[in-house]
Write a protein that holds these residues in place. Structure first.
Motif, PDB file in Angstrom:
ATOM      1  N   UNK A 160      10.430   9.581   5.643  1.00 25.57           N
ATOM      2  CA  UNK A 160      11.720  10.250   5.847  1.00 25.57           C
ATOM      3  C   UNK A 160      11.600  11.211   7.016  1.00 25.57           C
ATOM      4  N   UNK A 161      12.723  11.706   7.520  1.00 20.08           N
ATOM      5  CA  UNK A 161      12.653  12.651   8.641  1.00 20.08           C
ATOM      6  C   UNK A 161      11.863  13.916   8.332  1.00 20.08           C
ATOM      7  N   UNK A 162      11.730  14.261   7.052  1.00 17.89           N
ATOM      8  CA  UNK A 162      10.987  15.479   6.714  1.00 17.89           C
ATOM      9  C   UNK A 162       9.640  15.189   6.071  1.00 17.89           C
ATOM     10  N   UNK A 163       9.342  13.909   5.799  1.00 12.00           N
ATOM     11  CA  UNK A 163       8.082  13.576   5.144  1.00 12.00           C
ATOM     12  C   UNK A 163       7.487  12.313   5.749  1.00 12.00           C
ATOM     13  N   UNK A 164       6.586  12.447   6.718  1.00 14.58           N
ATOM     14  CA  UNK A 164       5.914  11.281   7.272  1.00 14.58           C
ATOM     15  C   UNK A 164       4.894  10.725   6.268  1.00 14.58           C
ATOM     16  N   UNK A 165       4.426   9.535   6.548  1.00 11.75           N
ATOM     17  CA  UNK A 165       3.310   8.953   5.807  1.00 11.75           C
ATOM     18  C   UNK A 165       2.028   9.340   6.518  1.00 11.75           C
ATOM     19  N   UNK A 166       1.093   9.950   5.788  1.00 13.71           N
ATOM     20  CA  UNK A 166      -0.181  10.349   6.369  1.00 13.71           C
ATOM     21  C   UNK A 166      -1.319   9.836   5.493  1.00 13.71           C
ATOM     22  N   UNK A 167      -2.358   9.331   6.132  1.00 17.51           N
ATOM     23  CA  UNK A 167      -3.528   8.831   5.418  1.00 17.51           C
ATOM     24  C   UNK A 167      -4.740   9.010   6.327  1.00 17.51           C
ATOM     25  N   UNK A 168      -5.884   9.280   5.719  1.00 12.22           N
ATOM     26  CA  UNK A 168      -7.104   9.443   6.516  1.00 12.22           C
ATOM     27  C   UNK A 168      -8.283   8.793   5.799  1.00 12.22           C
ATOM     28  N   UNK A 169      -9.314   8.516   6.553  1.00 11.79           N
ATOM     29  CA  UNK A 169     -10.562   8.000   6.004  1.00 11.79           C
ATOM     30  C   UNK A 169     -11.717   8.638   6.760  1.00 11.79           C
TER      31      UNK A 169
END
Length: 271
Positions: free
Chosen positions: A254-263
Motif C-alpha cells: 500500500x502507499x503507506x506500507x511497502x513489502x520489506x524482506x531481508x536475508x
C-alpha cells in the motif's frame, strides 16, 4: 562513495570476501568469493537473482486482485515464473566499499506502477552479507511477493565432499502434479526436493561442505524453497510467501506500507 555508471557491474570487498553484482542483469549476484573460493554457480542464469514482484510459479500466469483477474506472461511452460525484476535492468543508486543500493521500476507486464529496491551489504569482517528487498507502489495498492533465488555450488572443487543441507521446517507445502502447492501442509519429506517449506520462526538453513565451509542462511521470512535436483548446484530461496502466493496468500503493498524482506548469509571456513 565510489563512482559507478548506473548499469556497470559493482564489486564490494571486505577482508577476504568479494561480491559482484550485475544491475544490468536483474541485479543478480554473479560472484561471491571467500578466501578465493567461489560459492555461487557461474553462468548467465545462475548466481543469485531477485524474485519480485512474485516468487516461484504463478498459476498459468493468472491471479486475482479483488474482482479483477490479471494475466502475466507464461514463462515456464504453463506458469509465470519468478517475477519480472530478474530480467530487467536496475539502476545503481549508491555504492561504497562494502554496500550498494539498487532500484528497479515495475512497469508492464506488471499491472501497477511501483519500485523494487535491493540493498546489498557485506559484513565488515568479510564473514557474511545481508540482502534487503523493498517493494513499494507509486499509486494503487497491489499484491506482491519478494525473495531470492541463489544457486550455491554443490561441490567447491577443492577436493572436498558435496554440500549437505541442514534444516528443520515445521511443514512442507504439498506439491501437485502442476508443480504448485495444493494448499495442504504435510510433514517434511526427505529429498530430493523442488519444494516449499514453512518456517514460522524464520528461515534457518545451513549448507555444510564438510571440512571446508559452513554457510548459514537466515531470514525473518517464513518460507523457503529448497531445490537440489541438479548435479552442479543447490538452491535455498528465502521468500515472503509460498509459490502461487499471489493467489493463495497475497501480501498487499500500500502507499503507506511497502513489502520489506531481508536475508543474512554468514559463513565460516573449517580451517
Amino acid at each position: 562513495m565510489n563512482r559507478h555508471s548506473p548499469t556497470e557491474s559493482v564489486t564490494l570487498r571486505a577482508a577476504d570476501a568479494e561480491l559482484t553484482i550485475a544491475p544490468q542483469d536483474g541485479c543478480r549476484l554473479t560472484s561471491l568469493l571467500t578466501r578465493g573460493t567461489e560459492l555461487l554457480r557461474q553462468g548467465e542464469q545462475y548466481g543469485s537473482f531477485v524474485m519480485a514482484p512474485w516468487c516461484g510459479r504463478t498459476d498459468h500466469g493468472r491471479f486475482r486482485n479483488g474482482g479483477e483477474v490479471f494475466q502475466l506472461p507464461v514463462t515456464n511452460r504453463e506458469h509465470a515464473l519468478h517475477g519480472t525484476a530478474r530480467n530487467g535492468g536496475w539502476r545503481t543508486n549508491q555504492v561504497d566499499d562494502r554496500s550498494a543500493a539498487f532500484t528497479f521500476d515495475l512497469t508492464d507486464p506488471w499491472p501497477w506502477d511501483g519500485r523494487v529496491t535491493q540493498l546489498v551489504e557485506l559484513a565488515e569482517d568479510g564473514g557474511g552479507l545481508t540482502l534487503t528487498l523493498g517493494v513499494e507502489t507509486r499509486g494503487d495498492s497491489f499484491p506482491a511477493q519478494a525473495g531470492w533465488h541463489p544457486w550455491f555450488r554443490r561441490n567447491l572443487d577443492n577436493g572436498g565432499q558435496d554440500v549437505r543441507i541442514d534444516f528443520a521446517p515445521e511443514w512442507q507445502e504439498e506439491r501437485g502434479a502442476d508443480q504448485l502447492p495444493t494448499g495442504n501442509r504435510i510433514d517434511p519429506r526427505p529429498g530430493p526436493w523442488d519444494d516449499c517449506f514453512g518456517m514460522p520462526d524464520g528461515v534457518d538453513v545451513t549448507l555444510d561442505w564438510p571440512d571446508e565451509l559452513r554457510l548459514h542462511i537466515a531470514s525473518r521470512a517464513e518460507w523457503a524453497v529448497i531445490y537440489d535436483q541438479q548435479p552442479e548446484a543447490v538452491c535455498v530461496e528465502p521468500q515472503s510467501g509460498p509459490p502461487n502466493g499471489l493467489n493463495t496468500l497475497p501480501r498487499f503493498v500500500t502507499p503507506i506500507e511497502p513489502l520489506e524482506v531481508s536475508t543474512t548469509w554468514t559463513w565460516q571456513h573449517a580451517g
